[in-house]
Design a protein around this motif. Structure first.
Motif, PDB file in Angstrom:
ATOM      1  N   LEU A 155      13.700  11.496  -9.021  1.00 43.54           N
ATOM      2  CA  LEU A 155      12.277  11.678  -8.434  1.00 43.54           C
ATOM      3  C   LEU A 155      12.746  12.273  -7.013  1.00 43.54           C
ATOM      4  O   LEU A 155      11.841  13.179  -6.754  1.00 43.54           O
ATOM      5  CB  LEU A 155      11.523  10.301  -8.273  1.00 43.54           C
ATOM      6  N   ALA A 156      13.593  11.817  -6.128  1.00 39.96           N
ATOM      7  CA  ALA A 156      13.846  12.507  -5.037  1.00 39.96           C
ATOM      8  C   ALA A 156      14.261  13.984  -5.104  1.00 39.96           C
ATOM      9  O   ALA A 156      13.901  14.841  -4.226  1.00 39.96           O
ATOM     10  CB  ALA A 156      14.892  11.742  -4.141  1.00 39.96           C
ATOM     11  N   ASP A 157      15.046  14.266  -6.074  1.00 41.67           N
ATOM     12  CA  ASP A 157      15.576  15.575  -6.464  1.00 41.67           C
ATOM     13  C   ASP A 157      14.264  16.470  -6.516  1.00 41.67           C
ATOM     14  O   ASP A 157      14.287  17.843  -6.290  1.00 41.67           O
ATOM     15  CB  ASP A 157      16.560  15.764  -7.536  1.00 41.67           C
ATOM     16  N   LEU A 158      13.369  15.996  -7.300  1.00 45.86           N
ATOM     17  CA  LEU A 158      12.123  16.813  -7.790  1.00 45.86           C
ATOM     18  C   LEU A 158      11.377  17.079  -6.369  1.00 45.86           C
ATOM     19  O   LEU A 158      10.607  18.076  -6.277  1.00 45.86           O
ATOM     20  CB  LEU A 158      11.348  16.041  -8.940  1.00 45.86           C
TER      21      LEU A 158
ATOM     22  N   ALA B  71       3.077   4.144  -6.619  1.00 44.82           N
ATOM     23  CA  ALA B  71       1.843   4.478  -6.881  1.00 44.82           C
ATOM     24  C   ALA B  71       1.965   4.389  -8.596  1.00 44.82           C
ATOM     25  O   ALA B  71       0.865   3.937  -9.112  1.00 44.82           O
ATOM     26  CB  ALA B  71       1.626   6.030  -7.080  1.00 44.82           C
ATOM     27  N   LEU B  72       2.925   4.882  -9.392  1.00 53.85           N
ATOM     28  CA  LEU B  72       3.261   4.595 -10.730  1.00 53.85           C
ATOM     29  C   LEU B  72       2.946   3.335 -11.231  1.00 53.85           C
ATOM     30  O   LEU B  72       2.601   2.924 -12.400  1.00 53.85           O
ATOM     31  CB  LEU B  72       4.512   5.528 -11.233  1.00 53.85           C
ATOM     32  N   VAL B  73       4.039   2.515 -10.489  1.00 53.31           N
ATOM     33  CA  VAL B  73       3.540   1.073 -10.949  1.00 53.31           C
ATOM     34  C   VAL B  73       2.215   0.572 -10.635  1.00 53.31           C
ATOM     35  O   VAL B  73       1.732  -0.456 -11.436  1.00 53.31           O
ATOM     36  CB  VAL B  73       4.693   0.271 -10.011  1.00 53.31           C
ATOM     37  N   ARG B  74       1.627   0.704  -9.572  1.00 58.26           N
ATOM     38  CA  ARG B  74       0.062   0.395  -9.419  1.00 58.26           C
ATOM     39  C   ARG B  74      -0.645   1.096 -10.486  1.00 58.26           C
ATOM     40  O   ARG B  74      -1.532   0.139 -10.848  1.00 58.26           O
ATOM     41  CB  ARG B  74      -0.355   0.731  -8.105  1.00 58.26           C
ATOM     42  N   LEU B  75      -0.360   2.157 -10.973  1.00 60.87           N
ATOM     43  CA  LEU B  75      -1.319   2.818 -12.134  1.00 60.87           C
ATOM     44  C   LEU B  75      -0.917   1.893 -13.365  1.00 60.87           C
ATOM     45  O   LEU B  75      -2.049   1.579 -14.002  1.00 60.87           O
ATOM     46  CB  LEU B  75      -0.954   4.131 -12.385  1.00 60.87           C
TER      47      LEU B  75
ATOM     48  N   GLN C  75       4.447  -6.915 -10.543  1.00 55.37           N
ATOM     49  CA  GLN C  75       4.600  -6.138  -9.173  1.00 55.37           C
ATOM     50  C   GLN C  75       6.033  -6.734  -8.819  1.00 55.37           C
ATOM     51  O   GLN C  75       7.094  -5.672  -8.076  1.00 55.37           O
ATOM     52  CB  GLN C  75       3.816  -6.143  -8.139  1.00 55.37           C
ATOM     53  N   LEU C  76       6.359  -7.910  -8.833  1.00 50.73           N
ATOM     54  CA  LEU C  76       7.331  -8.586  -8.241  1.00 50.73           C
ATOM     55  C   LEU C  76       8.784  -8.024  -8.712  1.00 50.73           C
ATOM     56  O   LEU C  76       9.714  -7.747  -8.031  1.00 50.73           O
ATOM     57  CB  LEU C  76       7.450  -9.847  -8.529  1.00 50.73           C
ATOM     58  N   PRO C  77       8.992  -7.580  -9.973  1.00 55.35           N
ATOM     59  CA  PRO C  77      10.330  -6.990 -10.430  1.00 55.35           C
ATOM     60  C   PRO C  77      10.574  -5.682  -9.729  1.00 55.35           C
ATOM     61  O   PRO C  77      11.663  -5.433  -9.469  1.00 55.35           O
ATOM     62  CB  PRO C  77      10.101  -7.117 -11.771  1.00 55.35           C
TER      63      PRO C  77
ATOM     64  N   VAL D  91       6.065  -2.173   0.003  1.00 55.07           N
ATOM     65  CA  VAL D  91       4.981  -2.993   0.213  1.00 55.07           C
ATOM     66  C   VAL D  91       3.816  -2.316   1.061  1.00 55.07           C
ATOM     67  O   VAL D  91       2.731  -2.871   0.638  1.00 55.07           O
ATOM     68  CB  VAL D  91       5.702  -4.110   1.246  1.00 55.07           C
ATOM     69  N   VAL D  92       4.257  -1.407   1.816  1.00 53.32           N
ATOM     70  CA  VAL D  92       3.037  -0.807   2.690  1.00 53.32           C
ATOM     71  C   VAL D  92       2.218   0.056   1.776  1.00 53.32           C
ATOM     72  O   VAL D  92       1.077  -0.163   1.763  1.00 53.32           O
ATOM     73  CB  VAL D  92       3.768   0.303   3.845  1.00 53.32           C
ATOM     74  N   THR D  93       2.883   0.960   0.688  1.00 50.09           N
ATOM     75  CA  THR D  93       2.096   1.521  -0.339  1.00 50.09           C
ATOM     76  C   THR D  93       1.305   0.717  -1.250  1.00 50.09           C
ATOM     77  O   THR D  93       0.001   0.733  -1.487  1.00 50.09           O
ATOM     78  CB  THR D  93       2.924   2.347  -1.048  1.00 50.09           C
ATOM     79  N   SER D  94       2.220  -0.321  -1.597  1.00 54.38           N
ATOM     80  CA  SER D  94       1.120  -1.188  -2.603  1.00 54.38           C
ATOM     81  C   SER D  94       0.153  -2.099  -1.978  1.00 54.38           C
ATOM     82  O   SER D  94      -0.965  -2.153  -2.611  1.00 54.38           O
ATOM     83  CB  SER D  94       2.413  -2.261  -3.269  1.00 54.38           C
ATOM     84  N   THR D  95       0.175  -2.585  -0.691  1.00 54.69           N
ATOM     85  CA  THR D  95      -0.726  -3.270  -0.143  1.00 54.69           C
ATOM     86  C   THR D  95      -2.079  -2.355   0.157  1.00 54.69           C
ATOM     87  O   THR D  95      -3.093  -2.719   0.303  1.00 54.69           O
ATOM     88  CB  THR D  95      -0.404  -3.974   1.088  1.00 54.69           C
ATOM     89  N   THR D  96      -1.580  -1.122   0.629  1.00 55.67           N
ATOM     90  CA  THR D  96      -2.668  -0.048   0.935  1.00 55.67           C
ATOM     91  C   THR D  96      -3.590   0.093  -0.475  1.00 55.67           C
ATOM     92  O   THR D  96      -4.750   0.230  -0.445  1.00 55.67           O
ATOM     93  CB  THR D  96      -2.305   1.354   1.368  1.00 55.67           C
ATOM     94  N   TRP D  97      -2.758   0.528  -1.393  1.00 59.09           N
ATOM     95  CA  TRP D  97      -3.624   0.478  -2.804  1.00 59.09           C
ATOM     96  C   TRP D  97      -4.423  -0.574  -3.050  1.00 59.09           C
ATOM     97  O   TRP D  97      -5.247  -0.321  -3.592  1.00 59.09           O
ATOM     98  CB  TRP D  97      -2.366   0.879  -3.731  1.00 59.09           C
ATOM     99  N   SER D  98      -3.873  -1.686  -2.918  1.00 50.43           N
ATOM    100  CA  SER D  98      -4.479  -2.731  -3.287  1.00 50.43           C
ATOM    101  C   SER D  98      -5.756  -3.187  -2.627  1.00 50.43           C
ATOM    102  O   SER D  98      -6.934  -3.377  -3.086  1.00 50.43           O
ATOM    103  CB  SER D  98      -3.608  -4.283  -3.071  1.00 50.43           C
ATOM    104  N   ALA D  99      -5.796  -2.694  -1.240  1.00 46.75           N
ATOM    105  CA  ALA D  99      -7.002  -2.963  -0.415  1.00 46.75           C
ATOM    106  C   ALA D  99      -7.953  -2.030  -1.019  1.00 46.75           C
ATOM    107  O   ALA D  99      -9.273  -2.399  -0.847  1.00 46.75           O
ATOM    108  CB  ALA D  99      -6.605  -2.772   0.995  1.00 46.75           C
TER     109      ALA D  99
END
Length: 237
Positions: free
Chosen positions: A11-14, A33-37, A99-101, A221-229
């Protein structure tokens, strides 16, 4: 672990042409974001479950009046009501559990210097001036709060504090609209009053998490909590 490391590296290379040296950090945000989707259907189900449980409160109140002196019978009646209406009292926990794993994979991936017997190349990646494998304590020891790495954490803390404040206000409103239900005998559940006061402040626990985990896990954590809110604001409106 090595398979997951390869996925993050690919993913980083892309993303390298767009984000340069911060491509791995962008890959972690994209991965989150993919996990949250993937978890979103569970979040929608949890929202429907909460609304359904709220709609059942008048019936639960009637059962409490009817069986208030028999806690065991009341408990069975409430469970039967939930089963009859196909409402699961545990549905709200599923999105977080699934999401924990992903979080622990990132935590361990950026906490190990070797992966599969080889040097962990992901530790060479950075978010601006902050290495993805370092923690806030490392940033403080290398330039202080307003050093290059320190400013990255300042930005993360600002975002987390803003999301936590939003969640704090929202939780207070929800608890005011749905006060704690008393126990079967009509008496308040022991400790529920204290829990109700503390619960809104749990949103700010994310600040501590971001401070102590590797930066890569903090980004998750930051991305997931922002998405969750944002997600909860839409689903529970």
């Amino acid at each position: 672990m090595s398979v997951f490391a390869d996925l993050v590296q690919q993913l980083a290379d892309l993303l390298q042409p767009l984000f340069g040296a911060s491509a791995a950090a962008a890959a972690i945000v994209l991965f989150t974001a993919l996990v949250r989707l993937l978890v979103h259907p569970l979040s929608r189900a949890a929202a429907r479950g909460q609304k359904a449980r709220a709609e059942l409160q008048p019936k639960v109140a009637e059962l409490r009046k009817k069986h208030g002196k028999n806690p065991e019978k009341l408990q069975r009646a409430v469970m039967d009501l939930h089963a009859e209406e196909k409402v699961s009292p545990l549905s709200g926990c599923l999105p977080s559990l699934f999401q924990l794993p992903a979080f622990f994979l990132l935590y361990h991936l950026f906490s190990n210097t070797t992966i599969g017997g080889k040097a962990n190349e992901l530790l060479t990646h950075q978010l601006l001036a902050a290495p993805l494998g370092d923690r806030w304590a490392d940033a403080l020891g290398d330039g202080g709060v307003f050093g290059g790495a320190g400013l990255v954490y300042v930005g993360l803390f600002v975002v987390v504090a803003g999301v936590a404040a939003f969640n704090f206000r929202r939780t207070k409103r929800m608890m005011a609209a749905n006060p704690a239900v008393p126990a079967a005998g009509g008496e308040p559940v022991p400790g529920m009053g204290a829990m109700s006061k503390v619960m809104p402040f749990m949103s700010f626990f994310t600040l501590f998490t971001v401070a102590v985990v590797p930066l890569a896990a903090a980004l998750y954590v930051v991305t997931s909590t922002t998405w969750s809110a944002v997600e909860r604001a839409v689903l529970y409106r």
